[in-house]
Structures are given as C-alpha cells and as structure tokens.
Design a protein around this motif. Structure first.
Motif, short mmCIF file in Angstrom:
data_model
loop_
_atom_site.label_atom_id
_atom_site.label_comp_id
_atom_site.label_asym_id
_atom_site.label_seq_id
_atom_site.Cartn_x
_atom_site.Cartn_y
_atom_site.Cartn_z
N ARG A 100 41.45 45.74 51.59
CA ARG A 100 40.93 47.01 52.08
C ARG A 100 41.95 47.72 52.97
N GLY A 101 42.14 49.01 52.71
CA GLY A 101 43.05 49.82 53.51
C GLY A 101 44.51 49.71 53.15
N THR A 102 44.82 49.03 52.02
CA THR A 102 46.21 48.88 51.59
C THR A 102 46.37 49.32 50.15
N GLN A 103 47.61 49.28 49.66
CA GLN A 103 47.91 49.59 48.28
C GLN A 103 47.90 48.30 47.45
N PRO A 104 47.71 48.41 46.12
CA PRO A 104 47.72 47.20 45.27
C PRO A 104 49.04 46.45 45.38
N ASN A 105 48.95 45.14 45.34
CA ASN A 105 50.14 44.29 45.38
C ASN A 105 50.56 43.98 43.94
N PHE A 106 51.47 44.80 43.41
CA PHE A 106 51.91 44.62 42.02
C PHE A 106 53.04 43.59 41.89
N ASP A 107 53.52 43.08 43.01
CA ASP A 107 54.64 42.13 42.97
C ASP A 107 54.19 40.69 42.71
N GLU A 108 52.96 40.36 43.11
CA GLU A 108 52.48 38.99 42.98
C GLU A 108 51.09 38.97 42.34
N PRO A 155 37.01 53.45 41.32
CA PRO A 155 36.63 52.05 41.13
C PRO A 155 35.19 51.90 40.69
N GLN A 156 34.86 50.67 40.28
CA GLN A 156 33.48 50.35 39.93
C GLN A 156 33.06 49.07 40.65
N ARG A 157 31.85 49.10 41.21
CA ARG A 157 31.34 47.92 41.90
C ARG A 157 30.84 46.92 40.86
N VAL A 158 31.27 45.66 40.99
CA VAL A 158 30.87 44.63 40.02
C VAL A 158 30.49 43.36 40.76
N GLY A 159 29.80 42.47 40.04
CA GLY A 159 29.43 41.18 40.59
C GLY A 159 30.43 40.10 40.20
N LYS A 160 30.15 38.88 40.60
CA LYS A 160 31.10 37.79 40.37
C LYS A 160 31.18 37.39 38.89
N GLU A 161 30.19 37.79 38.08
CA GLU A 161 30.21 37.43 36.66
C GLU A 161 31.04 38.40 35.81
N HIS A 162 31.49 39.50 36.41
CA HIS A 162 32.23 40.51 35.66
C HIS A 162 33.51 39.92 35.09
N VAL A 163 33.79 40.22 33.81
CA VAL A 163 34.99 39.71 33.13
C VAL A 163 36.14 40.71 33.31
N LEU A 164 37.24 40.23 33.86
CA LEU A 164 38.40 41.07 34.13
C LEU A 164 39.32 41.14 32.92
N GLU A 165 40.16 42.20 32.90
CA GLU A 165 41.14 42.36 31.83
C GLU A 165 42.54 42.49 32.43
N ASP A 166 43.53 42.42 31.56
CA ASP A 166 44.92 42.41 32.00
C ASP A 166 45.25 43.64 32.84
N GLU A 167 45.87 43.41 33.99
CA GLU A 167 46.35 44.42 34.93
C GLU A 167 45.23 45.17 35.66
N ASP A 168 44.05 44.57 35.73
CA ASP A 168 43.01 45.11 36.61
C ASP A 168 43.43 44.95 38.07
N VAL A 169 42.90 45.83 38.90
CA VAL A 169 43.11 45.73 40.36
C VAL A 169 41.75 45.43 40.99
N VAL A 170 41.72 44.44 41.89
CA VAL A 170 40.46 43.98 42.45
C VAL A 170 40.51 43.99 43.98
N GLN A 171 39.43 44.51 44.56
CA GLN A 171 39.26 44.46 46.01
C GLN A 171 37.95 43.74 46.30
N ILE A 172 38.02 42.65 47.04
CA ILE A 172 36.84 41.85 47.34
C ILE A 172 36.13 42.39 48.58
#
Length: 244
Positions: free
Chosen positions: A173-181, A221-238
C-alpha cells in the motif's frame, strides 16, 4: 563424458530439459538422446497414460476398456499376459483412452518420469532457408545460434512456457509495483492464497481481501478473495483485517 549417472539423475528431477542439437544433424542426435532417456524411464513431452492400475488380493485381472472411444491396442487377453510377465494375478486395470501395451507397462513399472523438453537447434546460420523453415515449424523446436546470439530470447520464452509458471508482482500500500522481484507460482497452484503463502505463511491468517491489477480481473483494480486464480504478470496488493 564419464558423468552419465549425474546427468540422468538431474534429468529425472528437473522441471524442463533443454536438448541442444546440431542443425546439421538434428534428427539423428535427437533420436540417440531420446533413446538413452527412454531407457532410464524418462518420457519427453508426454503425459502419464490414462490408465488406473490397482493391485488387489484376489479376484483375478479385471479389465475395463476405454469408455471414451475405441480400444485398439489392448484387450483383456493382452492385459492378462502383460500382468503375468510381472507375476501379477490380481489387479484392476481401467483405460480412459486408447492406450498401448507400452503405456500399460509404464504404469505397472511405476517409475516413469514425464518431463517437458525443448530442442534448441544450434548453428541455425549453417542451414538453408528451407531447412530452417522446416525445423522452425516443428513442435518443441527452437532455432538458435550461440555464436551469433540469434534467437536466445526465443529459447528463453519457450523454456518459460514449458515450465508452466507465472510471475506475480507485489505492490504494498502506498508504493509502486515491484517489477524487479516477481513471485513465481506454478499454474496449478496460483491462487491468491498460494501467493500469500509464498510471501509468508502467516499472511493468510490476517488476510481480508486483495486488490488485483492484470488479466485475471475485469476491473483494475478489482477486490478478490483468497480463492481467486491469478495470471501471469498480475499485480497484487494484500489488504489485512482491521487492527493487524
């Protein structure tokens, strides 16, 4: 030379095998290498046979043919004969595809490894355009030149594809995506919960929801639950539960 056992041991435990072939003799070399790997139970670019095999204490050999279509390679007599070779007299054998006798033997043996393989054909600058086009159209092949560094990115892309992995990026929260790691997940286990567990096992305890940007969601963004299936190069904020 002299390290055959180490090579075979590594090949049986790896996620993908890269076989480097000479563009001048690709099919001859491929046949030799595949023969060696087949001999030690490694099956390249194949799926495990659609056969269930269960030993039992009595009742003889119960054979169920393929219910999804034809059964052209195996019949009850052949199955009983193969089982007898292994001194198996009581077992349930069920087919779910038109499997061969060799596939049944693989299942009975039980020690086969099914591994994806990429054939990196080197010295692509040494063959004609027609030969290049022929091999480039073939499945599992990637034409390269290590000397001139041609199509090495293409080889990396093919290996990544065969590894069946995805990259997921974190965005606190409050930062940019970390595309390096990126967080690396297997496509078979790529839910938000899997993502949380990869970060730290305790995160899921305080998990409220996640915000996701990427191809796995309709809104960004879209709010999702823990069962949501991610795809390649998604960005996630918990997002954690209040007060944690």
């Amino acid at each position: 030379k002299g390290r055959g056992r180490q090579v075979i041991s590594t090949a049986r435990t790896c996620d993908v095998i890269i076989i480097v072939l000479d563009a001048l003799k690709p099919f001859t070399h491929r046949k030799l290498i595949e023969h060696e790997l087949e001999g030690v139970g490694i099956r390249l670019n194949k799926k495990p046979p659609a056969i269930t095999f269960n030993r039992k204490e009595k009742g003889g050999i119960a054979f169920t043919p393929n219910p999804n279509g034809e059964t052209t390679f195996l019949d009850e007599e052949t199955v009983k004969s193969i089982c007898a070779e292994y001194k198996i007299h009581n077992a349930d054998v069920k087919l779910f595809a038109d499997c061969t006798d060799e596939e049944l033997i693989d299942v009975i043996e039980g020690n086969r490894i099914y591994t994806p393989a990429v054939y990196a054909v080197n010295k692509m600058d040494s063959v004609s355009l027609e030969e290049l086009q022929l091999m480039d159209d073939m499945k599992h092949y990637v034409m390269t030149s290590s000397e001139k560094e041609w199509n090495l990115d293409g080889l990396l892309e093919k290996v990544w594809e065969y590894l069946d992995l995805i990259r997921v990026y974190t965005m606190p929260r409050g930062t940019q995506p970390n595309f390096d790691e990126p967080i690396i997940l297997h496509k078979k286990n790529c839910t938000v919960e899997d993502f949380c567990n990869k970060l730290h096992k305790t995160i899921i305890r305080t998990f409220k929801h996640a915000l996701v940007w990427g191809t796995s969601v309709k809104h960004r963004p879209q709010r999702v639950g823990k069962e949501h299936v991610l795809e390649d190069e998604d960005v996630v904020q918990i997002q954690k539960t209040h007060g944690t």
